[in-house]
Every structure is written in C-alpha cells, then in structure tokens.
Design an enzyme around this catalytic site. Structure first.
Site, PDB file in Angstrom:
ATOM      1  N   VAL A  77       0.858  -1.172   0.000  1.00 34.26           N
ATOM      2  CA  VAL A  77       0.000   0.000   0.000  1.00 34.26           C
ATOM      3  C   VAL A  77       0.903   1.234   0.000  1.00 34.26           C
ATOM      4  CG1 VAL A  77      -1.685   1.283   1.387  1.00 34.26           C
ATOM      5  CG2 VAL A  77      -1.817  -1.214   1.270  1.00 34.26           C
ATOM      6  N   CYS A  78       0.656   2.158  -0.918  1.00 34.50           N
ATOM      7  CA  CYS A  78       1.494   3.362  -0.999  1.00 34.50           C
ATOM      8  C   CYS A  78       1.360   4.204   0.270  1.00 34.50           C
ATOM      9  CB  CYS A  78       1.092   4.207  -2.197  1.00 34.50           C
ATOM     10  SG  CYS A  78       1.846   5.847  -2.159  1.00 34.50           S
ATOM     11  N   VAL A  79       2.497   4.554   0.855  1.00 34.52           N
ATOM     12  CA  VAL A  79       2.465   5.262   2.137  1.00 34.52           C
ATOM     13  C   VAL A  79       1.857   6.657   2.011  1.00 34.52           C
ATOM     14  CG1 VAL A  79       4.885   6.040   1.923  1.00 34.52           C
ATOM     15  CG2 VAL A  79       3.809   5.953   4.156  1.00 34.52           C
TER      16      VAL A  79
END
Lengths: 130, 135
Positions: A77-79
C-alpha cells in the site's frame, strides 16, 4: 511471465479491484509469477481490515488477504496515499501519533519506489483503474 | 538494477476535481531517482494540467502546477502534449507553461521540454514504451 499489478481504485465503488483480483488469481493458477501488487490512489482502501460488507456479497479485502496468504504475495500500500486516506499500520500509527491501526493481513505500507521497482523488475506492469 | 526501461506516464485528467494528476506527479518525482528513460504524455483533459497561471485559491486546494517547472531538474525532459487534445479544447501551446531543461550534452543549453505531437505520432510513441502508467 513476471507481473506487477497496480490497483488504483477502492473496493465496491469500482470494479477495478475485483478485476485485478481475478487477473492475479488466474495468472498464479497459470503458473505465472506476481512480483508485487501495488495499491495506489483510492486503491489503498483495499487494505483496511475494518470493512464489513453484507454477508451475501463478496468480501474484497479478505479475498486479497487470503490470496496473499496462499501465494505469499507481496501486497504493498502506498504510504503517501495511505496517509491521506487513513490506512494505518503499527509503524505509521507510532510515527504520526494515531490511536488505532486498520491494515489488513497480508498488506504492508511502503513507498512509491516499490511501484517503480515493480515496473523495472517485471515483464509486464498491469494497471487496474478507471 | 542497471537495466534501463522506457517509462511513460500518461496524464488524461484535469488537475483538480480528482487527485489523479497530483498523485501521478508524485510517482514521477519518486521514479526519477531510479534513472530510467522517462517521458510524460498529456492527453484529453490532461492537457489542462499544464495550463499556466493556475489559481486554486477559490477551491481550497494546493496549486501544485509550479512543480512541473522543476521536472527538468529531475532529468525529466521529454513531455509530449497531444495536439488534437489542445485543439479540441480551444487551447494552444501559448496557454501552457514554458517548460525547459538544461542539456548537459550541449554545454547546459536551455531547451524546451514540451513536444507537440499528433494523436497518430503519440500512438507510435506509446508502442515504443516498456512501461506505461495511466493516470
């Protein structure tokens, strides 16, 4: 063939996550390798364990978690996108002073470099979104 | 990771209204560190992203358009704008920001980053890419 999958939409409102799931599952069943599944934009909302869909509907989040457990999938998941939308793991909760976490099993939070690396390392990068 | 691939970021949506344009730019900036052969394409309403003189004060959103001018410093020097998309919206190159980069092979001469291409030419450019990101 080695694939990286990018999921750009959240569960239920768009079909993108469903399509990405079925593509990933079919690719694995055909013996292909999934280098990584990367969740971006509202796609990060696929990674919350707090969803409770009606019992007669599919559970999009659990389905991803189960697929990851079966095949040791790397689901990222993209931070930056996650911080905007409130997807939180232990590390993020600590860093940003949040009182809860909601990341689902099999997902991890990391940077956009993981997406670019996926593009470099894989034979195909397949994007699911609108 | 010595392998160099042709990465193209295709921007299809207007700058505000949705977050796609801004989050696309975030990938471009992070991706620049990987030293790939990077280019950007602006098509459909995506051409509005490059309009000069953007003012977002009325909508309470961050005006990120100045960031495009920094792309040259990130070695992102190939920016394709589709001519038909401009025409269909009554726009021309003069309505867009003047984006430039310094060419290290030519004594850091300042050059234009934006290349106006036709729809057919862009299709050929797409076909030559290894990785296409769609935003």
């Amino acid at each position: 063939m080695k694939f990286t999958i990018q999921v750009n939409e959240g569960p239920y409102q768009h079909q993108a996550s469903d399509s990405a799931y079925f593509f990933t599952k079919a690719a694995l069943e055909k013996g292909h390798e999934i280098f990584r599944v990367f969740f971006y934009h509202d796609g990060v909302n696929n990674g919350t364990r707090l969803t409770t869909p009606p019992q007669d509907d599919r559970n999009v989040v659990n389905r991803w978690s189960e697929l990851a457990a079966q095949h040791e999938l790397d689901m990222v998941v993209c931070v930056a996108a996650a911080q905007r939308r409130g997807i939180v793991d232990d590390g993020e909760a600590q860093r940003n002073g949040k009182d809860a976490t909601n990341i689902a099993p099999g997902f991890r939070i990391s940077g956009l470099g993981q997406l670019v690396e996926g593009g470099i390392q894989s034979d195909r990068l397949v994007v699911f979104g609108d | 990771m010595s392998q160099v691939k042709k990465f193209m970021y295709v921007n299809r949506r207007p700058p505000y209204g949705t977050i796609y344009a801004w989050e696309s730019l975030e990938v471009v900036l992070i991706g620049a560190a990987f030293e790939q052969d990077v280019s950007l394409a602006f098509v459909d309403d995506g051409v509005f992203q490059l309009i000069k003189g953007q003012d977002t004060s009325g909508i309470g959103m961050k005006n990120f358009s100045p960031t495009y001018a920094a792309l040259g410093d990130y070695d992102v020097t190939k920016i394709y704008v589709e001519k038909e998309s401009l025409d269909e919206r009554g726009l021309s190159l003069d309505d867009l920001q003047h984006l430039t980069y310094e060419d290290e092979d030519e004594d850091w001469a300042e050059k234009d980053s934006i290349q106006l291409v036709s729809r057919a030419e862009l299709a050929t450019i797409f076909a030559g890419q290894d990785v296409l990101f769609n935003f």
